[in-house]
Design a protein around this motif. Structure first.
Motif, PDB file in Angstrom:
ATOM      1  N   ILE A  60      32.702  21.687   0.019  1.00  0.00           N
ATOM      2  CA  ILE A  60      32.741  21.253  -1.369  1.00  0.00           C
ATOM      3  C   ILE A  60      31.989  19.948  -1.505  1.00  0.00           C
ATOM      4  CG2 ILE A  60      34.316  20.868  -3.252  1.00  0.00           C
ATOM      5  CD1 ILE A  60      36.529  21.538  -1.470  1.00  0.00           C
ATOM      6  N   PRO A  61      31.166  19.828  -2.473  1.00  0.00           N
ATOM      7  CA  PRO A  61      30.492  18.551  -2.597  1.00  0.00           C
ATOM      8  C   PRO A  61      31.481  17.446  -2.892  1.00  0.00           C
ATOM      9  CG  PRO A  61      30.027  19.967  -4.475  1.00  0.00           C
ATOM     10  CD  PRO A  61      30.845  20.760  -3.522  1.00  0.00           C
ATOM     11  N   GLY A 100      48.536  29.463   1.047  1.00  0.00           N
ATOM     12  CA  GLY A 100      47.414  29.348   0.128  1.00  0.00           C
ATOM     13  C   GLY A 100      46.099  29.115   0.840  1.00  0.00           C
ATOM     14  N   GLY A 101      45.084  28.786   0.057  1.00  0.00           N
ATOM     15  CA  GLY A 101      43.749  28.557   0.575  1.00  0.00           C
ATOM     16  C   GLY A 101      42.801  29.676   0.198  1.00  0.00           C
ATOM     17  N   PRO A 102      41.528  29.535   0.563  1.00  0.00           N
ATOM     18  CA  PRO A 102      40.546  30.569   0.235  1.00  0.00           C
ATOM     19  C   PRO A 102      40.864  31.883   0.938  1.00  0.00           C
ATOM     20  CG  PRO A 102      39.478  28.526   0.927  1.00  0.00           C
ATOM     21  CD  PRO A 102      40.927  28.403   1.260  1.00  0.00           C
ATOM     22  N   HIS A 147      32.850  25.214   1.681  1.00  0.00           N
ATOM     23  CA  HIS A 147      33.786  24.490   0.832  1.00  0.00           C
ATOM     24  C   HIS A 147      33.834  23.022   1.240  1.00  0.00           C
ATOM     25  CE1 HIS A 147      35.446  28.617   0.539  1.00  0.00           C
ATOM     26  NE2 HIS A 147      35.765  28.265  -0.674  1.00  0.00           N
ATOM     27  N   GLY A 148      34.150  22.190   0.286  1.00  0.00           N
ATOM     28  CA  GLY A 148      34.496  20.791   0.510  1.00  0.00           C
ATOM     29  C   GLY A 148      35.592  20.491  -0.496  1.00  0.00           C
ATOM     30  N   GLY A 149      36.040  19.264  -0.610  1.00  0.00           N
ATOM     31  CA  GLY A 149      37.045  18.999  -1.625  1.00  0.00           C
ATOM     32  C   GLY A 149      37.898  17.786  -1.382  1.00  0.00           C
ATOM     33  N   TRP A 182      34.199  25.357  -4.571  1.00  0.00           N
ATOM     34  CA  TRP A 182      32.942  26.064  -4.327  1.00  0.00           C
ATOM     35  C   TRP A 182      31.789  25.196  -4.804  1.00  0.00           C
ATOM     36  CZ3 TRP A 182      33.171  30.643  -1.759  1.00  0.00           C
ATOM     37  CH2 TRP A 182      34.415  31.285  -1.724  1.00  0.00           C
ATOM     38  N   PRO A 183      30.692  25.090  -4.032  1.00  0.00           N
ATOM     39  CA  PRO A 183      29.570  24.244  -4.447  1.00  0.00           C
ATOM     40  C   PRO A 183      28.939  24.704  -5.756  1.00  0.00           C
ATOM     41  CG  PRO A 183      28.993  25.567  -2.526  1.00  0.00           C
ATOM     42  CD  PRO A 183      30.471  25.704  -2.715  1.00  0.00           C
ATOM     43  N   GLU A 184      29.026  26.011  -6.038  1.00  0.00           N
ATOM     44  CA  GLU A 184      28.440  26.519  -7.273  1.00  0.00           C
ATOM     45  C   GLU A 184      29.414  26.480  -8.442  1.00  0.00           C
ATOM     46  OE1 GLU A 184      29.990  30.114  -4.936  1.00  0.00           O
ATOM     47  OE2 GLU A 184      29.039  28.174  -4.546  1.00  0.00           O
ATOM     48  N   GLY A 185      30.595  25.908  -8.228  1.00  0.00           N
ATOM     49  CA  GLY A 185      31.596  25.824  -9.285  1.00  0.00           C
ATOM     50  C   GLY A 185      32.604  26.961  -9.194  1.00  0.00           C
ATOM     51  N   GLY A 186      33.403  27.113 -10.212  1.00  0.00           N
ATOM     52  CA  GLY A 186      34.455  28.130 -10.200  1.00  0.00           C
ATOM     53  C   GLY A 186      35.790  27.530  -9.825  1.00  0.00           C
ATOM     54  N   ASP A 187      36.819  28.369  -9.868  1.00  0.00           N
ATOM     55  CA  ASP A 187      38.172  27.901  -9.606  1.00  0.00           C
ATOM     56  C   ASP A 187      38.341  27.458  -8.153  1.00  0.00           C
ATOM     57  OD1 ASP A 187      38.817  28.488 -12.201  1.00  0.00           O
ATOM     58  OD2 ASP A 187      39.664  30.462 -11.736  1.00  0.00           O
ATOM     59  N   ALA A 188      38.974  26.310  -7.975  1.00  0.00           N
ATOM     60  CA  ALA A 188      39.262  25.815  -6.629  1.00  0.00           C
ATOM     61  C   ALA A 188      40.450  26.571  -6.044  1.00  0.00           C
ATOM     62  CB  ALA A 188      39.561  24.323  -6.676  1.00  0.00           C
TER      63      ALA A 188
END
Length: 266
Positions: free
Chosen positions: A18-19, A57-59, A203-205, A230-236
């Motif tokens: 994640i950025p 939880g998590g991706p 991912h980052g965050g 997500w680097p391109e956006g969307g729900d974390a």
């Protein structure tokens, strides 16, 4: 379920970035410095500690996990681990036992349906152990999200940490340290969740953390709420991890399985 199996170990680690934005370092906390010193003193003594982890939880394909076991230290830090991991899905339960001594890694894992049928085993014969060496993903590293990792504590301290009365935990009066840190990469490895502040991944965050320490400054409980972006956006995606540490300094013996039970088969 097989994600947490030995098959993943062969792959090394599952990358996930994640950025993260620029963060201005805050003055180091003397109280958190004392925690780092207390942990490193345990390393120097070649001490040990028992632990239990609950993670949810998590991706995807993350699963709810329970992990328990023990760590042994040497002067450099983590030297050996012996843990049992249980993971859950709708119609089955996975169970694995993993022993790491230096870079020697032994494991036995299986997935069993709720009807009692084994749907996956590694090694194929129950009771045997798979063996591997120099698998980066299973070795404790500087970048692990864990309340007894000095590198994590030094990082979060530079972002600013607060300390307060933590009440009593399991009969011990505690101090509660807490804060938030932004990272550019969050990964899932066999050894745990890892982070990086320079390299980027899928991912980052953000890691929001709380650490309860006893009068001896040693960790008793650690909580991390990790937001995977997500680097391109969307729900974390959010992962919550709780770790409890018990029996600091209590002798722990971690040994390799008997040679006749070690198999080359995964």
């Amino acid at each position: 379920m097989k994600r947490m199996s030995v098959a993943l170990v062969v792959a090394g680690l599952l990358s996930v970035t994640i950025p993260g934005g620029a963060v201005h370092a805050a003055p180091a906390s003397e109280s958190l410095n004392s925690v780092v010193k207390a942990i490193k003193k345990q390393f120097a003594k070649k001490s040990s500690v028992r632990f239990s982890v609950r993670r949810r939880g998590g991706p995807p394909p993350s699963e709810d996990l329970k992990i328990s076991g023990a760590y042994r230290f040497n002067a450099s830090g983590m030297y050996a681990t012996d843990l049992t991991e249980i993971s859950y899905e709708k119609a089955a339960t996975g169970r694995s036992r993993e022993i790491t001594i230096g870079r020697e890694f032994y494991s036995q894992s299986y997935v069993r349906s709720n009807k009692g049928k084994y749907t996956w085993k590694s090694p194929p014969t129950l009771g045997e152990w798979a063996y591997g060496r120099n698998f980066e993903g299973v070795v404790w590293g500087k970048g692990l999200v864990n309340g007894i990792n000095p590198d994590l504590l030094e990082l979060v301290d530079s972002y600013g940490a607060t300390s307060a009365d933590g009440g009593t935990f399991e009969g011990v009066k505690t101090t509660l340290h807490s804060g938030t840190v932004t990272v550019t990469k969050l990964d899932e490895r066999q050894a745990g969740i890892s982070f990086d502040t320079e390299e980027k991944g899928v991912h980052g965050g953000q890691i929001t953390w709380r650490l309860w320490t006893g009068p001896d400054n040693l960790p008793r409980r650690f909580q991390a709420i990790m937001k995977f972006n997500w680097p391109e956006g969307g729900d974390a995606e959010t992962m919550t991890m709780n770790i409890i540490y018990r029996g600091w300094g209590t002798p722990v013996k971690i040994t390799a399985p008997p040679k006749h039970l070690v198999s080359d088969g995964w």
